[in-house]
Design an enzyme around this catalytic site. Structure first.
Site, mmCIF file in Angstrom:
data_model
loop_
_atom_site.group_PDB
_atom_site.id
_atom_site.type_symbol
_atom_site.label_atom_id
_atom_site.label_comp_id
_atom_site.label_asym_id
_atom_site.label_seq_id
_atom_site.Cartn_x
_atom_site.Cartn_y
_atom_site.Cartn_z
ATOM 1 N N HIS A 158 0.802 -1.390 -0.103
ATOM 2 C CA HIS A 158 -0.023 -0.248 0.105
ATOM 3 C C HIS A 158 0.936 1.237 0.068
ATOM 4 O O HIS A 158 0.287 2.529 -0.001
ATOM 5 C CB HIS A 158 -0.887 0.141 1.219
ATOM 6 C CG HIS A 158 -2.106 -1.177 1.168
ATOM 7 N ND1 HIS A 158 -2.962 -1.247 0.243
ATOM 8 C CD2 HIS A 158 -2.235 -2.179 2.375
ATOM 9 C CE1 HIS A 158 -3.837 -2.334 0.567
ATOM 10 N NE2 HIS A 158 -3.203 -2.683 1.635
ATOM 11 N N ASP A 193 -2.717 -10.440 -2.397
ATOM 12 C CA ASP A 193 -3.168 -10.026 -1.130
ATOM 13 C C ASP A 193 -4.579 -9.733 -1.381
ATOM 14 O O ASP A 193 -5.030 -9.297 -2.126
ATOM 15 C CB ASP A 193 -2.394 -8.766 -0.490
ATOM 16 C CG ASP A 193 -2.670 -8.184 0.896
ATOM 17 O OD1 ASP A 193 -1.866 -8.613 1.884
ATOM 18 O OD2 ASP A 193 -3.665 -7.602 0.894
ATOM 19 N N HIS A 195 -6.262 -7.260 -0.333
ATOM 20 C CA HIS A 195 -6.446 -5.977 -0.476
ATOM 21 C C HIS A 195 -5.684 -5.370 -2.053
ATOM 22 O O HIS A 195 -4.438 -5.753 -1.911
ATOM 23 C CB HIS A 195 -5.955 -4.963 0.670
ATOM 24 C CG HIS A 195 -6.584 -5.328 1.900
ATOM 25 N ND1 HIS A 195 -6.035 -6.152 2.901
ATOM 26 C CD2 HIS A 195 -7.728 -5.038 2.449
ATOM 27 C CE1 HIS A 195 -6.940 -6.564 3.929
ATOM 28 N NE2 HIS A 195 -7.918 -5.530 3.649
ATOM 29 N N ASP A 282 -4.245 -12.870 3.566
ATOM 30 C CA ASP A 282 -5.592 -12.377 4.018
ATOM 31 C C ASP A 282 -6.938 -12.745 3.250
ATOM 32 O O ASP A 282 -7.805 -12.501 3.557
ATOM 33 C CB ASP A 282 -5.597 -11.023 4.320
ATOM 34 C CG ASP A 282 -4.705 -10.134 3.164
ATOM 35 O OD1 ASP A 282 -4.392 -10.735 2.384
ATOM 36 O OD2 ASP A 282 -4.589 -9.049 3.556
HETATM 37 C C1 SP5 Z 1 -1.014 -5.335 3.764
HETATM 38 C C2 SP5 Z 1 -2.321 -5.221 4.260
HETATM 39 O O1 SP5 Z 1 -3.046 -6.387 4.120
HETATM 40 N N1 SP5 Z 1 -2.931 -4.150 4.641
HETATM 41 C C3 SP5 Z 1 -4.517 -4.109 4.811
HETATM 42 C C4 SP5 Z 1 -4.854 -2.784 5.461
HETATM 43 C C5 SP5 Z 1 -6.364 -2.775 5.770
HETATM 44 N N2 SP5 Z 1 -6.882 -1.578 6.643
HETATM 45 C C6 SP5 Z 1 -8.333 -1.449 6.580
HETATM 46 C C7 SP5 Z 1 -8.862 -2.607 7.342
HETATM 47 C C8 SP5 Z 1 -8.961 -2.133 8.853
HETATM 48 C C9 SP5 Z 1 -9.415 -2.965 9.693
HETATM 49 N N3 SP5 Z 1 -8.705 -2.719 10.852
HETATM 50 C C10 SP5 Z 1 -9.287 -3.698 11.970
HETATM 51 C C11 SP5 Z 1 -8.445 -3.623 13.116
HETATM 52 C C12 SP5 Z 1 -9.028 -4.918 14.090
HETATM 53 N N4 SP5 Z 1 -8.049 -5.239 15.264
HETATM 54 ZN ZN ZN Z 2 -4.266 -7.244 2.656
#
Ligand code: SP5
Ligand code: ZN
Length: 342
Positions: A158, A193, A195, A282
């Site tokens: 990212h 990934d 995302h 993920d």
């Molecule tokens: C590298 C990668 O997989 N980055 C992913 C970034 C996603 N961020 C947005 C989703 C936020 C979800 N946060 C949840 C926290 C719960 N402890």
């Molecule tokens: Zn990701």
């Protein structure tokens, strides 16, 4: 057992932000250092990272941004604040070049979300994460391996030329890809990934030589929302060397497998001689922040399909937050990749 050579440096564990802004409140930071520990435990031994210095980082990233990453935590603390540095104002409206010293202004300038705090060890860990990618690459360039695994953490995909976001600070895959290109290789980057790898896409968007292909959750429902739509195909001389294959939440291996074949066709058509795989686990069915339905065995199939195109593969670790399963999922992918070569 994993037979693919892996690379890692314990200084990558120094980064441990406490919390991220999520759904309007503070949540525990998902990109924990234990992710790396559990992957490391799947290896009998890991090779240490070599230090390639700042130059390969600066071939991808803006110098002002790199200096900011290096000093941001100290500047934040110098204002008397506690906790990790995080921005709250972003220059979206009538943006113009301004030289602002205020740490809050710099955080806004050099980031695009509020989920990527800068903690005490962020610079050290990010620096060694990038060196780990370069070290794993060198095993391929030097002819010691055809598959090599960089246990990168923090992840990178990212992060763009001059910004952090999505738990990423330096773009490990892009740094390795650019380094390999400068040693004469023709590069395809495949990002699997969950995302979209918006930072990697952005870095190579106008570049006709480096192919960027991504399979990811549809950004109309998932982070990072603004990038990764199917109509993003590159710009200028780079039109056609960006390929986005968004898939809906709930995708299982059947639909995923078709997208993977399409992605691999694009890699073949580019006539690359090195594949950089941005690997996020993920997409796993039990991932706590994601919504695909891949199972552990599917990673073996994915590795297997990827190996079938016959290119050397540098695997760069990205996301994956089901920590207990992470080591097994990485192992499954690497076993699939390695089978063909014995
Ligand atoms: C590298 C990668 O997989 N980055 C992913 C970034 C996603 N961020 C947005 C989703 C936020 C979800 N946060 C949840 C926290 C719960 N402890
Ligand atoms: Zn990701």
């Amino acid at each position: 057992m994993i037979t693919v050579p892996g690379y890692f440096d314990r200084r990558q564990l120094a980064h441990e932000p406490v919390q991220e802004l999520h759904n309007g409140g503070w949540a525990a930071y998902a990109e924990k250092s234990s992710r790396a520990e559990i992957i490391a435990a799947s290896f009998d031994r890991l090779n240490p990272a070599r230090d390639f210095g700042l130059e390969p980082l600066l071939n991808v990233h803006d110098r002002g941004y790199v200096e900011f990453l290096h000093s941001a935590y100290e500047e934040w603390r110098a204002t008397g604040r506690d906790g990790d540095a995080i921005g709250y104002t972003w220059p979206v409206v009538q943006r113009r070049p301004l030289n602002l010293d205020r740490i809050d202004a710099k955080l806004g300038l050099y980031s695009y979300d509020a989920a990527t705090p800068i903690a005490e060890g962020t610079w050290e860990a990010s620096y060694w994460s990038a060196q780990t990618a370069l070290s794993a690459l060198s095993a391929i360039i030097d002819g010691e391996a055809t598959v090599s695994f960089a246990l990168c953490r923090p992840p990178g995909h990212h992060s763009g030329r001059d910004y952090c976001g999505g738990y990423c600070y330096l773009n490990n895959a892009a740094i390795a890809a650019e380094h390999a290109r400068r040693s004469g290789r023709r590069i395809a980057i495949l990002d699997i990934d969950y995302h979209h790898g918006n930072g990697t896409q952005d870095i190579f968007y106008e570049d006709p030589d480096v192919l960027f292909v991504s399979i990811h959750a549809d950004p109309t429902t998932d982070y990072p929302f603004f990038w990764g739509h199917a109509d993003e195909r590159g710009a200028g001389a780079g039109i056609g060397t960006t390929v986005n294959l968004p898939l809906p939440r709930g995708t299982d291996m059947t639909a995923y497998g078709s997208a993977l074949e399409e992605a691999l066709d694009a890699v073949r058509a580019h006539q690359a001689d090195l594949l950089v795989l941005s690997f996020g686990a993920d997409t796993f069915e039990d991932d706590p922040i994601s919504y695909f339905r891949l199972r552990q065995d599917d990673y073996r199939l994915i590795g297997d399909r990827m190996a079938s195109i016959g290119l050397p593969v540098l695997v760069v670790m990205e996301g994956g937050y089901a920590v207990d399963d992470l080591g097994h999922n990485v192992e499954a992918l690497l076993c699939g990749l390695d089978d063909h070569r014995a």
